[in-house]
Write a protein that holds these residues in place. Structure first.
Motif, PDB file in Angstrom:
ATOM      1  N   ASN A  68       0.811  -1.218   0.000  1.00 52.52           N
ATOM      2  CA  ASN A  68       0.000   0.000   0.000  1.00 52.52           C
ATOM      3  C   ASN A  68       0.842   1.263   0.000  1.00 52.52           C
ATOM      4  O   ASN A  68       0.388   2.326  -0.426  1.00 52.52           O
ATOM      5  CB  ASN A  68      -0.932  -0.002   1.216  1.00 52.52           C
ATOM      6  CG  ASN A  68      -1.990  -1.096   1.123  1.00 52.52           C
ATOM      7  OD1 ASN A  68      -2.631  -1.266   0.089  1.00 52.52           O
ATOM      8  ND2 ASN A  68      -2.164  -1.843   2.204  1.00 52.52           N
ATOM      9  N   LYS A  77      -7.777  10.637  -7.385  1.00 48.65           N
ATOM     10  CA  LYS A  77      -8.330   9.939  -6.234  1.00 48.65           C
ATOM     11  C   LYS A  77      -7.279   9.019  -5.628  1.00 48.65           C
ATOM     12  O   LYS A  77      -6.486   8.407  -6.346  1.00 48.65           O
ATOM     13  CB  LYS A  77      -9.551   9.101  -6.649  1.00 48.65           C
ATOM     14  CG  LYS A  77     -10.724   9.919  -7.163  1.00 48.65           C
ATOM     15  CD  LYS A  77     -11.893   8.994  -7.517  1.00 48.65           C
ATOM     16  CE  LYS A  77     -13.084   9.803  -8.020  1.00 48.65           C
ATOM     17  NZ  LYS A  77     -14.219   8.894  -8.374  1.00 48.65           N
ATOM     18  N   ARG A  79      -5.865   5.768  -4.279  1.00 51.24           N
ATOM     19  CA  ARG A  79      -6.185   4.386  -4.594  1.00 51.24           C
ATOM     20  C   ARG A  79      -6.537   3.626  -3.326  1.00 51.24           C
ATOM     21  O   ARG A  79      -6.070   3.939  -2.230  1.00 51.24           O
ATOM     22  CB  ARG A  79      -5.016   3.722  -5.315  1.00 51.24           C
ATOM     23  CG  ARG A  79      -4.638   4.428  -6.617  1.00 51.24           C
ATOM     24  CD  ARG A  79      -3.662   3.617  -7.431  1.00 51.24           C
ATOM     25  NE  ARG A  79      -4.286   2.403  -7.930  1.00 51.24           N
ATOM     26  CZ  ARG A  79      -3.672   1.539  -8.740  1.00 51.24           C
ATOM     27  NH1 ARG A  79      -2.412   1.767  -9.108  1.00 51.24           N
ATOM     28  NH2 ARG A  79      -4.281   0.467  -9.163  1.00 51.24           N
ATOM     29  N   LYS A  80      -7.369   2.620  -3.484  1.00 50.92           N
ATOM     30  CA  LYS A  80      -7.896   1.868  -2.341  1.00 50.92           C
ATOM     31  C   LYS A  80      -6.774   1.150  -1.592  1.00 50.92           C
ATOM     32  O   LYS A  80      -5.857   0.603  -2.190  1.00 50.92           O
ATOM     33  CB  LYS A  80      -8.927   0.855  -2.837  1.00 50.92           C
ATOM     34  CG  LYS A  80      -9.643   0.122  -1.721  1.00 50.92           C
ATOM     35  CD  LYS A  80     -10.731  -0.780  -2.279  1.00 50.92           C
ATOM     36  CE  LYS A  80     -11.455  -1.515  -1.152  1.00 50.92           C
ATOM     37  NZ  LYS A  80     -12.523  -2.401  -1.690  1.00 50.92           N
ATOM     38  N   GLU A 265     -14.288  -5.371  -9.132  1.00 45.46           N
ATOM     39  CA  GLU A 265     -13.245  -4.683  -8.386  1.00 45.46           C
ATOM     40  C   GLU A 265     -11.881  -5.291  -8.672  1.00 45.46           C
ATOM     41  O   GLU A 265     -11.784  -6.450  -9.071  1.00 45.46           O
ATOM     42  CB  GLU A 265     -13.526  -4.742  -6.879  1.00 45.46           C
ATOM     43  CG  GLU A 265     -14.717  -3.909  -6.429  1.00 45.46           C
ATOM     44  CD  GLU A 265     -14.860  -3.906  -4.918  1.00 45.46           C
ATOM     45  OE1 GLU A 265     -14.166  -4.724  -4.260  1.00 45.46           O
ATOM     46  OE2 GLU A 265     -15.656  -3.105  -4.392  1.00 45.46           O
ATOM     47  N   SER A 268      -7.446  -7.701  -4.483  1.00 46.70           N
ATOM     48  CA  SER A 268      -6.924  -7.152  -3.225  1.00 46.70           C
ATOM     49  C   SER A 268      -5.613  -7.829  -2.847  1.00 46.70           C
ATOM     50  O   SER A 268      -5.180  -7.766  -1.703  1.00 46.70           O
ATOM     51  CB  SER A 268      -7.956  -7.358  -2.107  1.00 46.70           C
ATOM     52  OG  SER A 268      -8.185  -8.754  -1.901  1.00 46.70           O
TER      53      SER A 268
END
Length: 415
Positions: A68, A77, A79-80, A265, A268
C-alpha cells in the motif's frame, strides 16, 4: 531429359572453372554459416541459461499482499488501501488450490538480525525467514550438511534452523570448519538447533537468495513475532510441462473468493510472475538473432554480387557455345535454364557447406557455456538452403537472361 542435360552442363562448367566456382561457394558458405552458427549458439546458450534461471525462480509465481505504501493517486483519487493477506487466508487457499503445483508459504521475521555461536557473531544484517518444508525445494537449494525441515517441525514450531552458506562460513570459519549440525545458535533472542547447512547458491542481487539468511519453521516465526502481523508470501512452483498463465488463471478466482473481492473490483492481492526473467532472456535472444540475420545478410549479399559477376563473365566466355546450342535448336528458355541451374548449384554447394559449418561452430560455442546436448535449429538450417536457392536464382537470372537473348549468328562469330 533436357533438364538433366542442363544440370550436367552446369556441373561441367563448374568443374571447368573450379577455382572461381569454389571461391564463390566459399563466400556463400561463410554467409550461411554465420547465420546458422550464431543462431545455433544463441539457442544453445539460451537453453543453458533457462536451466539456470529455473533455479532462480523462473518457473514460479508468488501471491502476496499489495504494498500500500507504493500506491499513489489515480485520476486525482487516492487508490484503495487493501489489508494484508492473513495467515489463515493463505491456509484456506492451499486447501482449495488443488493441482500439480508445489506451494510454499514463507514470511520474513527480520531483515537485520544478529546471529551468535559462542564468541562468533555475524553483522546485524541477516535475514530470518520462516518457511515450510517446500520452501527450499522451490529455491532449488542443496545441502552441504544435514537435512530439510520436516512437516512436523514446521507445524509444531520446533526451535530448529537451517543456515545459509554465508552465515555458516561466518559462524564456523573455513579454517576451523566443523559439521555445524547439532550445534546451537542464538537468533532473535531464542536458541535454535542447527539441522542443516546449505551450499552456496548465489543470487541475482544482494537482497535475494538464501546464502545470507537463516531459515526457521514458519510457526516458530509466528511465535517470535509476538502477535504482530507478518508479511506472508505464497510461492507456487510449476511442473515441467505446465504453463504459468493457466495456473494463475485457476489461482486468481480462488484467492478473490477467499478475500471476498467483489465482481468488477481489482484484486486485493498481488501475483508476481517470476517468469519475467525468462521473458527478458527471450527478448535478448531475439535481438541477438536479428543481429545474426543482419550479419548473414550482408555476407550473403556480397556473395550474390560476386556470383552474378562470375556468371556474367561465364556468359561472355561461352558466347560461341551458346550460339552453337541455339543453332542446334536450343530455345532461349533452355539456355536460361542452363545458366540458372549452374548458379543455383554453386549456391547449394556453398549452402550445404555453410549449414554444416554453422551447425558445428554453433554447438562448439554453446558447449563453452555448458549447454547440454546438441542443438538442431532445423528451421534455420532449412532457411539456409532456401536462401542459397534464392541467391542462385537472383544472381543467376540476369546473366541467364542475357545468354538467352544472344543472337545465334553473332554468337557464332564471337572470338
Amino acid at each position: 531429359m533436357q533438364f538433366l542435360e542442363n544440370f550436367k552442363e552446369g556441373l561441367t562448367s563448374i568443374k571447368g572453372n573450379l577455382l572461381r566456382s569454389s571461391l564463390t561457394a566459399t563466400i556463400i558458405a561463410i554467409g550461411i554459416s554465420s547465420l546458422v552458427g550464431i543462431i545455433t549458439a544463441i539457442d544453445g546458450m539460451k537453453a543453458s541459461i533457462e536451466g539456470n534461471l529455473s533455479s532462480l525462480g523462473a518457473n514460479t509465481y508468488t501471491l502476496r499482499s499489495i504494498n500500500n505504501n507504493s500506491r499513489g493517486n489515480e485520476g486525482g483519487k487516492a487508490r484503495k488501501i487493501f489489508p494484508p493477506i492473513k495467515y489463515a487466508e493463505f491456509q484456506r487457499f492451499q486447501e482449495k488450490f488443488q493441482g500439480e503445483e508445489t506451494m510454499s508459504l514463507s514470511a520474513y521475521l527480520s531483515w537485520n538480525a544478529e546471529i551468535k555461536f559462542g564468541s562468533e557473531k555475524t553483522n546485524p544484517n541477516v535475514r530470518i525467514v520462516g518457511i515450510d518444508h517446500n520452501y527450499l525445494t522451490l529455491e532449488d537449494a542443496e545441502f552441504a550438511y544435514g537435512r530439510d525441515l520436516t512437516p512436523n517441525e514446521v507445524s509444531s514450531g520446533a526451535p530448529v534452523v537451517i543456515l545459509g552458506d554465508a552465515i555458516a562460513s561466518k559462524l564456523f570459519p573455513v579454517g576451523q570448519r566443523i559439521n555445524p549440525v547439532g550445534k546451537f545458535i542464538t537468533a532473535y533472542g531464542a536458541s535454535f538447533r542447527i539441522v542443516g547447512v546449505l551450499k552456496s547458491k548465489g543470487a541475482l542481487n544482494n537482497n535475494q537468495g538464501v546464502d545470507r539468511a537463516i531459515m526457521i519453521p514458519i510457526e516458530k516465526a509466528r511465535m517470535l513475532s509476538a502477535g504482530s502481523q507478518l508479511n506472508y508470501n505464497l510461492k507456487v512452483g510449476l511442473g515441467a510441462a505446465m504453463e504459468i498463465e493457466p495456473s494463475i488463471g485457476r489461482a486468481t478466482p480462488i484467492m478473490r473468493a477467499i478475500r471476498q473481492d467483489r465482481p468488477g473490483e481489482e484484486n486485493s492481492f498481488e501475483i508476481k510472475r517470476d517468469q519475467s526473467l525468462a521473458e527478458s532472456l527471450n527478448e535478448i535472444s531475439g535481438q541477438l538473432k536479428i543481429g545474426a540475420i543482419g550479419i548473414g545478410f550482408i555476407t550473403i549479399l556480397g556473395a550474390a554480387i560476386g556470383l552474378m559477376n562470375i556468371m556474367m563473365v561465364s556468359v561472355t566466355e561461352r558466347t560461341r557455345e551458346i550460339g552453337v546450342r541455339k543453332a542446334l535448336g536450343a530455345t532461349p528458355a533452355k539456355i536460361k535454364q542452363q545458366f540458372l541451374i549452374e548458379a543455383i548449384t554453386i549456391c547449394l554447394i556453398g549452402g550445404f557447406a555453410g549449414v554444416l559449418l554453422g551447425f558445428i561452430f554453433g554447438n562448439v560455442v554453446a558447449r563453452t557455456v555448458d549447454a547440454k546436448g546438441l542443438v538442431f535449429p532445423v528451421e534455420w538450417m532449412f532457411l539456409g538452403f532456401v536462401v542459397s536457392v534464392l541467391v542462385g536464382v537472383i544472381s543467376g537470372y540476369m546473366p541467364a537472361a542475357k545468354a538467352s537473348k544472344l543472337d545465334p549468328i553473332e554468337s557464332l562469330r564471337f572470338e
